[in-house]
Design an enzyme around this catalytic site. Structure first.
Site, PDB file in Angstrom:
ATOM      1  N   ALA A  12       0.575  -1.665   0.072  1.00  0.00           N
ATOM      2  CA  ALA A  12       0.502  -0.043   0.412  1.00  0.00           C
ATOM      3  C   ALA A  12       0.928   1.277   0.237  1.00  0.00           C
ATOM      4  O   ALA A  12       0.572   2.064  -0.438  1.00  0.00           O
ATOM      5  CB  ALA A  12      -0.914  -0.121   1.467  1.00  0.00           C
ATOM      6  N   GLY A  15       1.444   1.610  -3.552  1.00  0.00           N
ATOM      7  CA  GLY A  15       0.835   1.321  -4.686  1.00  0.00           C
ATOM      8  C   GLY A  15       0.344   3.328  -4.438  1.00  0.00           C
ATOM      9  O   GLY A  15      -0.306   3.907  -5.195  1.00  0.00           O
ATOM     10  N   ASP A  16       0.270   4.219  -2.988  1.00  0.00           N
ATOM     11  CA  ASP A  16      -0.718   5.271  -2.573  1.00  0.00           C
ATOM     12  C   ASP A  16       0.665   5.935  -3.630  1.00  0.00           C
ATOM     13  O   ASP A  16      -0.050   7.307  -4.473  1.00  0.00           O
ATOM     14  CB  ASP A  16       0.084   5.631  -1.184  1.00  0.00           C
ATOM     15  CG  ASP A  16      -0.522   6.687  -0.585  1.00  0.00           C
ATOM     16  OD1 ASP A  16      -1.365   6.992  -1.193  1.00  0.00           O
ATOM     17  OD2 ASP A  16       0.271   7.526  -0.365  1.00  0.00           O
ATOM     18  N   THR A  17       2.377   5.882  -3.872  1.00  0.00           N
ATOM     19  CA  THR A  17       2.565   6.959  -4.629  1.00  0.00           C
ATOM     20  C   THR A  17       2.314   6.675  -5.868  1.00  0.00           C
ATOM     21  O   THR A  17       2.269   8.085  -6.324  1.00  0.00           O
ATOM     22  CB  THR A  17       4.105   6.565  -4.421  1.00  0.00           C
ATOM     23  OG1 THR A  17       4.729   5.810  -4.575  1.00  0.00           O
ATOM     24  CG2 THR A  17       4.954   6.725  -2.887  1.00  0.00           C
ATOM     25  N   GLU A  20      -1.273   8.370  -6.622  1.00  0.00           N
ATOM     26  CA  GLU A  20      -1.993   9.821  -6.877  1.00  0.00           C
ATOM     27  C   GLU A  20      -0.339  10.198  -7.416  1.00  0.00           C
ATOM     28  O   GLU A  20      -1.096  11.417  -8.721  1.00  0.00           O
ATOM     29  CB  GLU A  20      -0.406  10.003  -5.233  1.00  0.00           C
ATOM     30  CG  GLU A  20      -0.666  11.861  -5.184  1.00  0.00           C
ATOM     31  CD  GLU A  20      -0.817  12.131  -3.949  1.00  0.00           C
ATOM     32  OE1 GLU A  20      -1.002  13.630  -3.248  1.00  0.00           O
ATOM     33  OE2 GLU A  20      -0.651  11.220  -2.570  1.00  0.00           O
TER      34      GLU A  20
END
Length: 125
Positions: A12, A15-17, A20
């Protein structure tokens, strides 16, 4: 390295980067030229509430493969008591599921599937 053994919160985190970055590029491609407006418009996509909403819609329409659902469930069911103050734990865990899936796909060198998912999310707006 067996990607299935990586901690889902690490997936995660990655994945967040990626997620975004897609959102920022999408908004810039739309011609938004002011940082304040970019920040304001990105919230509907990058907030836990927004991510959870997209994930639920995609789950309800059977968008994901069994392998992808497995990753989402692992992240959603990961034992944690911490979450942002501005959302409940269920919303946070759903958002984490989406981010973990994107991180997993990235480490699996499945950029094409990330593209499909992001186009689905961005096309839904």
């Amino acid at each position: 390295m067996d990607i299935r053994e990586i901690n889902v919160l690490v997936l995660a985190y990655l994945g967040d980067t990626i997620y975004e970055d897609y959102i920022r590029r999408f908004l810039i491609d739309k011609g938004i030229n002011h940082v304040d407006k970019l920040q304001k418009d990105s919230i509907q996509y990058v907030s836990a509430k927004g991510q959870a909403r997209y994930l639920k819609e995609m789950l309800n329409t059977n968008y994901f493969t069994e392998e992808e659902i497995d990753i989402i469930k692992r992240a959603r069911n990961y034992k944690t008591n911490s979450h942002p103050k501005n959302c409940d734990i269920i919303t946070y865990k759903l958002a984490t599921g989406l981010e973990a899936l994107i991180g997993y796909l990235s480490l699996s060198n499945r950029q094409d599937r990330i593209e499909q998912i992001m186009k689905h999310i961005l096309g839904g707006m």
